[in-house]
Design an enzyme around this catalytic site. Sequence first.
Site, PDB file in Angstrom:
ATOM      1  N   CYS A 344       0.841  -4.173 -14.433  1.00 20.77           N
ATOM      2  CA  CYS A 344       0.652  -5.624 -14.528  1.00 20.77           C
ATOM      3  C   CYS A 344       1.591  -6.331 -15.523  1.00 20.77           C
ATOM      4  O   CYS A 344       2.272  -7.298 -15.132  1.00 20.77           O
ATOM      5  CB  CYS A 344      -0.784  -5.970 -14.844  1.00 20.77           C
ATOM      6  N   ARG A 373      -2.202   7.977 -17.152  1.00 22.08           N
ATOM      7  CA  ARG A 373      -3.363   7.652 -17.969  1.00 22.08           C
ATOM      8  C   ARG A 373      -3.941   8.949 -18.489  1.00 22.08           C
ATOM      9  O   ARG A 373      -4.061   9.916 -17.748  1.00 22.08           O
ATOM     10  CB  ARG A 373      -4.441   6.931 -17.144  1.00 22.08           C
ATOM     11  N   GLN A 391       0.251   4.010  -7.811  1.00 23.19           N
ATOM     12  CA  GLN A 391      -0.600   3.037  -7.128  1.00 23.19           C
ATOM     13  C   GLN A 391       0.208   2.306  -6.063  1.00 23.19           C
ATOM     14  O   GLN A 391       1.410   2.117  -6.215  1.00 23.19           O
ATOM     15  CB  GLN A 391      -1.089   1.987  -8.122  1.00 23.19           C
ATOM     16  N   ASP A 393       0.383  -0.856  -5.737  1.00 23.83           N
ATOM     17  CA  ASP A 393      -0.062  -1.967  -6.568  1.00 23.83           C
ATOM     18  C   ASP A 393       0.664  -3.256  -6.171  1.00 23.83           C
ATOM     19  O   ASP A 393       1.792  -3.206  -5.691  1.00 23.83           O
ATOM     20  CB  ASP A 393       0.281  -1.614  -8.024  1.00 23.83           C
ATOM     21  N   HIS A 395       0.738  -7.693  -7.459  1.00 29.60           N
ATOM     22  CA  HIS A 395       0.167  -8.842  -8.158  1.00 29.60           C
ATOM     23  C   HIS A 395       0.598 -10.082  -7.420  1.00 29.60           C
ATOM     24  O   HIS A 395       1.775 -10.249  -7.122  1.00 29.60           O
ATOM     25  CB  HIS A 395       0.631  -8.854  -9.615  1.00 29.60           C
ATOM     26  N   LYS A 475     -14.187  -9.803  -9.275  1.00 26.16           N
ATOM     27  CA  LYS A 475     -13.417  -8.881  -8.434  1.00 26.16           C
ATOM     28  C   LYS A 475     -14.169  -8.442  -7.193  1.00 26.16           C
ATOM     29  O   LYS A 475     -15.396  -8.517  -7.124  1.00 26.16           O
ATOM     30  CB  LYS A 475     -12.994  -7.659  -9.227  1.00 26.16           C
ATOM     31  N   HIS A 521      -4.678  -9.197  -9.094  1.00 23.13           N
ATOM     32  CA  HIS A 521      -4.305  -7.779  -9.063  1.00 23.13           C
ATOM     33  C   HIS A 521      -4.906  -7.211  -7.790  1.00 23.13           C
ATOM     34  O   HIS A 521      -6.088  -7.409  -7.539  1.00 23.13           O
ATOM     35  CB  HIS A 521      -4.936  -6.991 -10.207  1.00 23.13           C
TER      36      HIS A 521
HETATM   37 ZN   LIG Z   1      -2.691  -5.309 -12.250  1.00 22.57          ZN
END
Ligand SMILES: [Zn+2]
Length: 648
Positions: A344, A373, A391, A393, A395, A475, A521
């Site tokens: 992010c 992580r 991910q 991922d 945004h 979310k 996100h």
């Molecule tokens: Zn994010």
Amino acid sequence: MAQISLTFPDGNARSYDAGVTPAQIAADISTSLAKKAISATVDGKHWDLQWPISADAQIAIHTMADEAQANELVRHDLAHIMARAVQEIWPATKVTIGPVIENGWYYDFDRAEPFTPEDLGLIEKKMKEIINKREPVTTEVWERTRAIEFYKANNEPYKVELIEAIPGTEPIRMYWHGHWQDLCRGPHLQHTGQVPGDAFKLMSIAGAYWRGDSKRPMLQRIYGVAFTGKEKLKAHLHMLEEAAKRDHRKLGREMDLFHMQEEAPGQVFWHPNGWTIYTELQDYMRRQQRRGGYVEVNTPQVVDRKLWERSGHWEKYQENMFIVEVDEEHAREKAVNALKPMNCPCHVEIFKVGLKSYRDLPLRMAEFGSCNRYEPSGALHGIMRVRGFTQDDAHIFSTEEQIEAETAEFIRFLSAIYKDLGFESFKVKFSDRPETRAGSDAVWDKAESALLSATRAAGIEPELNPGEGAFYGPKLEFVLTDAIGRDWQCGTFQVDFVLPERLDASYIGADGAKHRPVMLHRATLGSFERFIGILIEEHAGKLPFWLAPRQVVVASITSEADDYVHQVVAELRAAGVRAEADTRNEKINYKVREHSVGKVPVILAVGQREVEERTVSVRRLGEKQTSVQSLADVTKELGRAATPPDLL
Ligand SMILES: [Zn+2]
Ligand SMILES: [Zn+2]
């Protein structure tokens, strides 16, 4: 005597003497309820039938029909009954703790000799005897010093330590199952006979340190599962059997997909077969994202702590981050960086380069973001729970007004992908505002109603997780149910009012003034590693043809067919099929068996006759029959099957 008023679930209130117990109340209502009652809920707290009630309260009396309470009690009573059985068989064993866990319980014992799998049968038998005795469960509150003396005299040092850790303000409660006693908060059932004797099973033995501390004694933990009825136990054991057959770690070995080793805990060594699945899935996702109007970016792995401080991760997330210290230019001064745990902040940094206007929004920025992580080693599980993962991922930088349309668009995007991957339906969970949060109520109102109405417009009624939203926004979570009924949360869609503010991202609005974008996100699969694990288990290794790493093996029956084998492989490859030759000097049945274990969906066997007729003998995974087809037909058919669903 003082009177108290107790209100029942139907709204009726009755008055009783203060100190009345739920057991007395049940008996007052009917003799059958007195027999059937297992516990009560008093003002929201799960309450033993023997505990007195001293003030006005809401009360509900439970029977075995109340699944949640019944499960908890049955499992908890079984923990005690198991500990009693163990001490009756091996009196020198010391007892420690025995909590209820998902589907069952465990109890940790200190015993010099190791328990064997045969011992489990012995303990189970003894437990059934105790259940059949229908002995009463009783409870008393003791003075702290009396309890400590008692356990010292009985040579139970772990219990002494447990009592010493209980705050002085809390009572020391004792429970008896028949003559056998344990320190316990309760509540418990009325008598041992309320435990269904045919709905539990002892499962396994493991080592566990006392208090999870490797410097303290190693104990032996026995796990059990229990339900309110025999049928439920049977269904659970069947599910476990199925899960073991489908375990992605086992299939990962058999299909030669990946391995893990102790030098890199929680990191995947992808083998060619596994990496083929991974890249095939990633190529598919990349095409979907392009069609969905996303731009793709890539951001650094090692990022200075200064950015993590600004984003807030350094403060809130540091224990999960891998810290990398580097002696910059050997100045004997360490620069502190972190491996990125999420993408992010880096995406905001890209957004901030160059002036953005409202015409640039919504800006959908995607990255196949490799993250690291730190997860405790005990939490790691194959490729499902790892430390290094990628991910899918993205945004979405948008205005507040665009949240609803972007939510709707994402649900459409995700539904189509899940469907292509074999999941026709999914659940949506909606988490709304928590107690502590950033942003005004008006902004939260708008964001929550945007997520809700977009979900409902897609024909899905979300399950509510009240107060479970992040402090920075509400979310949605997208949950898949697999072939054996297990739920997997994969996709997320999360509104964020805070990060653009913290990192000072802005755009110029139609009014010519600076505004903060909202950040959405979102991930569809979650991580490739975990999603591939789910796919393997869902399909029990028999992946959809287009995702199968080795789609076709062409196997020779005699060495005279070897040249033809290579021709067939070449033709299939030209048609886009992942085909391999197997011209080893082995019997065809041996080859078929081996490739079946490896979950190769199609095996083409060729011998002298196939060479002459330019045919192949087709054997599909899981089918006994073979069929002879012309090479041209098979090539055409398999070429089509190998095409990803979005390219058909
Ligand atoms: Zn994010
Ligand atoms: Zn207990």
